[in-house]
Design a protein around this motif. Structure first.
Motif, PDB file in Angstrom:
ATOM      1  N   VAL A 299       5.134   5.388   4.552  1.00  0.00           N
ATOM      2  CA  VAL A 299       4.487   5.577   2.962  1.00  0.00           C
ATOM      3  C   VAL A 299       4.123   7.165   2.794  1.00  0.00           C
ATOM      4  O   VAL A 299       3.487   7.401   1.777  1.00  0.00           O
ATOM      5  CB  VAL A 299       3.425   4.829   2.848  1.00  0.00           C
TER       6      VAL A 299
ATOM      7  N   SER B 195       0.304  -4.414   0.133  1.00  0.00           N
ATOM      8  CA  SER B 195       1.490  -3.913  -0.376  1.00  0.00           C
ATOM      9  C   SER B 195       2.214  -4.911  -0.772  1.00  0.00           C
ATOM     10  O   SER B 195       1.687  -6.180  -0.417  1.00  0.00           O
ATOM     11  CB  SER B 195       2.489  -3.193   0.879  1.00  0.00           C
TER      12      SER B 195
ATOM     13  N   ASP C 168       0.900   4.040   7.540  1.00  0.00           N
ATOM     14  CA  ASP C 168       2.389   3.914   8.017  1.00  0.00           C
ATOM     15  C   ASP C 168       2.933   5.054   7.560  1.00  0.00           C
ATOM     16  O   ASP C 168       3.070   5.491   6.483  1.00  0.00           O
ATOM     17  CB  ASP C 168       2.748   2.571   7.572  1.00  0.00           C
TER      18      ASP C 168
ATOM     19  N   ALA D 115       0.099  -0.942   5.175  1.00  0.00           N
ATOM     20  CA  ALA D 115       0.493   0.350   4.898  1.00  0.00           C
ATOM     21  C   ALA D 115      -0.719   1.265   5.270  1.00  0.00           C
ATOM     22  O   ALA D 115      -0.595   2.386   5.595  1.00  0.00           O
ATOM     23  CB  ALA D 115       0.981   0.369   3.495  1.00  0.00           C
TER      24      ALA D 115
END
Length: 202
Positions: free
Chosen positions: A166, A87, A163, A130
């Motif tokens: 997201v 990310s 995550d 993420a």
């Protein structure tokens, strides 16, 4: 303009390919040596290649001296790896982990990157990533076979960590929240937040 690749040096060929085939996703690969030393390194020659079995492919070039990189040596020794997506928030850490460190030195420790233990593999994953795919090695293919200068790692995905931040309200990935970085040529990168949609013809 035309480029005759048969006349280019390997470096020039790399520069033209890497600056035109863009953006490239980045595999942030964690692995562990047979001696238990953790390793973390980014690779932008990376892609998903199969959904049955779910498989990712990472191309690991040899070192300038012809030796094998720690990532490849570790994966061949243990048969396990974790592939993180990068990310924008973790781009600087990813870049720091690209430094050429001596064999046996952990990028997690040297760069101060926090980690969590794997659940299906004995390899740590990056805290806060993420997306992180816990994988087992399917196979390694040297390329080209007659004089390898790279090795293709085929990694079967066992478990994915996503995550919650997201995901959208339907529990699917929200590209804007995912905010991944992609590799361009040279020192340039891009973010995945500038998106548009098109429907495939029926």
């Amino acid at each position: 303009m035309q480029l005759d690749f048969s006349t280019l040096t390997p470096l020039d060929a790399y520069r033209w390919l890497a600056s035109t085939v863009t953006p490239r996703p980045i595999a942030w690969v964690s692995s562990v040596s047979a001696d238990g030393i953790s390793n973390l390194a980014p690779f932008s020659f990376f892609q998903v290649i199969s959904d049955e079995p779910p498989t990712l492919m990472v191309n690991v070039n040899t070192r300038a001296d012809g030796g094998l990189k720690d990532t490849l040596r570790n994966v061949q020794a243990t048969g396990e790896l974790v592939i993180q997506l990068v990310s924008y928030a973790q781009a600087e850490m990813m870049n720091a982990s690209a430094a050429a460190l001596p064999h046996g030195v952990s990028e997690f420790e040297r760069c101060g990157i926090a980690s969590l233990a794997g659940e299906r593999v004995a390899v740590p994953r990056v805290t806060g990533a993420a997306v992180a795919f816990e994988c087992r090695l399917a196979e390694v293919q040297p390329y080209p076979r007659h004089a390898p200068n790279s090795h293709l790692i085929f990694a079967e995905v066992l478990l994915a960590h996503l995550d919650d931040a997201v995901l959208n309200e339907k529990g699917r990935i929200d590209p804007y929240s995912l905010d991944l970085v992609g590799r361009l040529g040279g020192t340039s990168y891009t973010r995945t937040r500038d998106t548009f949609e098109m429907s495939r013809p029926g």
